[in-house]
Design a protein around this motif. Sequence first.
Motif, short mmCIF file in Angstrom:
data_model
loop_
_atom_site.label_atom_id
_atom_site.label_comp_id
_atom_site.label_asym_id
_atom_site.label_seq_id
_atom_site.Cartn_x
_atom_site.Cartn_y
_atom_site.Cartn_z
N VAL A 175 23.24 -33.83 -1.55
CA VAL A 175 21.87 -34.07 -1.08
C VAL A 175 21.86 -35.38 -0.27
N PRO A 176 21.39 -35.32 0.97
CA PRO A 176 21.51 -36.52 1.83
C PRO A 176 20.41 -37.56 1.58
N ILE A 177 20.47 -38.22 0.42
CA ILE A 177 19.49 -39.28 0.14
C ILE A 177 19.80 -40.50 0.99
N LEU A 180 3.14 -41.69 3.76
CA LEU A 180 3.50 -40.28 3.96
C LEU A 180 5.00 -40.20 4.17
N GLU A 181 5.64 -39.35 3.40
CA GLU A 181 7.08 -39.13 3.59
C GLU A 181 7.31 -37.67 3.99
N ILE A 182 8.10 -37.48 5.03
CA ILE A 182 8.46 -36.12 5.43
C ILE A 182 9.92 -35.91 5.07
N ILE A 215 6.49 -34.49 1.54
CA ILE A 215 6.50 -33.06 1.87
C ILE A 215 7.93 -32.51 1.83
N GLU A 216 8.09 -31.37 1.16
CA GLU A 216 9.42 -30.74 1.05
C GLU A 216 9.27 -29.23 1.17
N ARG A 217 10.15 -28.60 1.96
CA ARG A 217 10.04 -27.15 2.17
C ARG A 217 11.03 -26.32 1.37
N ASP A 218 12.00 -26.99 0.76
CA ASP A 218 13.04 -26.26 0.00
C ASP A 218 12.64 -26.22 -1.48
N ASN A 227 14.20 -25.49 -4.24
CA ASN A 227 15.08 -26.13 -5.22
C ASN A 227 14.92 -27.64 -5.21
N MET A 228 14.83 -28.18 -4.01
CA MET A 228 14.63 -29.63 -3.87
C MET A 228 13.27 -30.01 -4.47
N TYR A 229 12.26 -29.22 -4.12
CA TYR A 229 10.91 -29.49 -4.62
C TYR A 229 10.89 -29.51 -6.16
N ALA A 283 13.37 -35.80 7.67
CA ALA A 283 13.60 -34.36 7.45
C ALA A 283 14.41 -33.80 8.62
N ALA A 284 14.20 -32.51 8.97
CA ALA A 284 15.03 -31.88 10.00
C ALA A 284 15.02 -32.69 11.30
N LYS A 285 16.21 -33.12 11.70
CA LYS A 285 16.31 -34.08 12.81
C LYS A 285 15.84 -33.50 14.15
N LYS A 296 8.08 -33.36 16.86
CA LYS A 296 6.93 -32.61 16.33
C LYS A 296 6.29 -33.32 15.13
N PHE A 297 7.11 -33.82 14.23
CA PHE A 297 6.56 -34.55 13.07
C PHE A 297 5.77 -35.76 13.55
N PHE A 298 6.37 -36.47 14.48
CA PHE A 298 5.75 -37.70 14.97
C PHE A 298 4.40 -37.39 15.62
#
Length: 217
Positions: free
Chosen positions: A38-40, A62-64, A86-89, A91-93, A134-136, A141-143
């Motif tokens: 996991v890329p912490i 806010l953390e993405i 915010i997390e979309r996975d 298992n991670m969630y 999150a996804a690089k 889009k996040f910004f």
Amino acid sequence: MDKRDLDPTALVIVKETNTINFNEKIESMRKYAKENGVPIIKDEGLVFLKNIIGLKRPTNILEIGTAIGYSAAIMNQVSNSNIYTIERDINMYNEAKRNIDDLNIKNINIIFKDALEAFDLVKDIKFDLIFIDAAKAQYTKFFDMYTPLLNKNGVVVCDNMLFHGVVANEENYDNLTKGLRGLVRKLNAFTKELMQNEKYDTTLYDIGDGMSVSILK
Ligand code: SAH
Ligand code: MG
């Protein structure tokens, strides 16, 4: 009344025990991340983030990209800020939820959603700090989606901006796999846009995997 309420030494012991639990739990999260790839956030980046939070003292963060809740737990410990992450996975969630519950932290809200679909859930909150991790390929889009929620003088921190050193070396892009090349190109374009964005003062730091700090003027 609990007797310990009147005994200051007992209170000190209770506090120390909590600190030990926190550190132990964080250590077990680091171990989990290592074992499961996991890329912490890297140690050096974490210290940097803690410094920014210590100086900024944000009320709402806010953390993405939650992953297992590691960076969220530490940001909360430094500042006691309310954190929306915010997390979309799934298992991670689930792992993050368990960790935050174990740590008994009440003011971290983990949102199980793709960050590109979660705007409505936080749109009424104003943030003092946004941490994008999150996804690089989606940083632009996040910004664009979340920075309208930033308070004046609010801070945007982005992680992995140098992406293991490959982003800056455009002449090496041909050696990358197609998928990675696309990602790195997008990250590079985002970095350039961010540096040129006159609404923000941005500095790119060669810390950890590359971190940017942008302050809304
Ligand atoms: N901030 C964490 C690490 C996050 S790793 C820490 O330092 O402890 C990146 C995480 O972002 C992954 O768990 C991945 O599932 C999640 N992610 C990637 N793209 C996402 C998106 N579009 N929406 C929500 N989560 C996303
Ligand atoms: Mg990261």
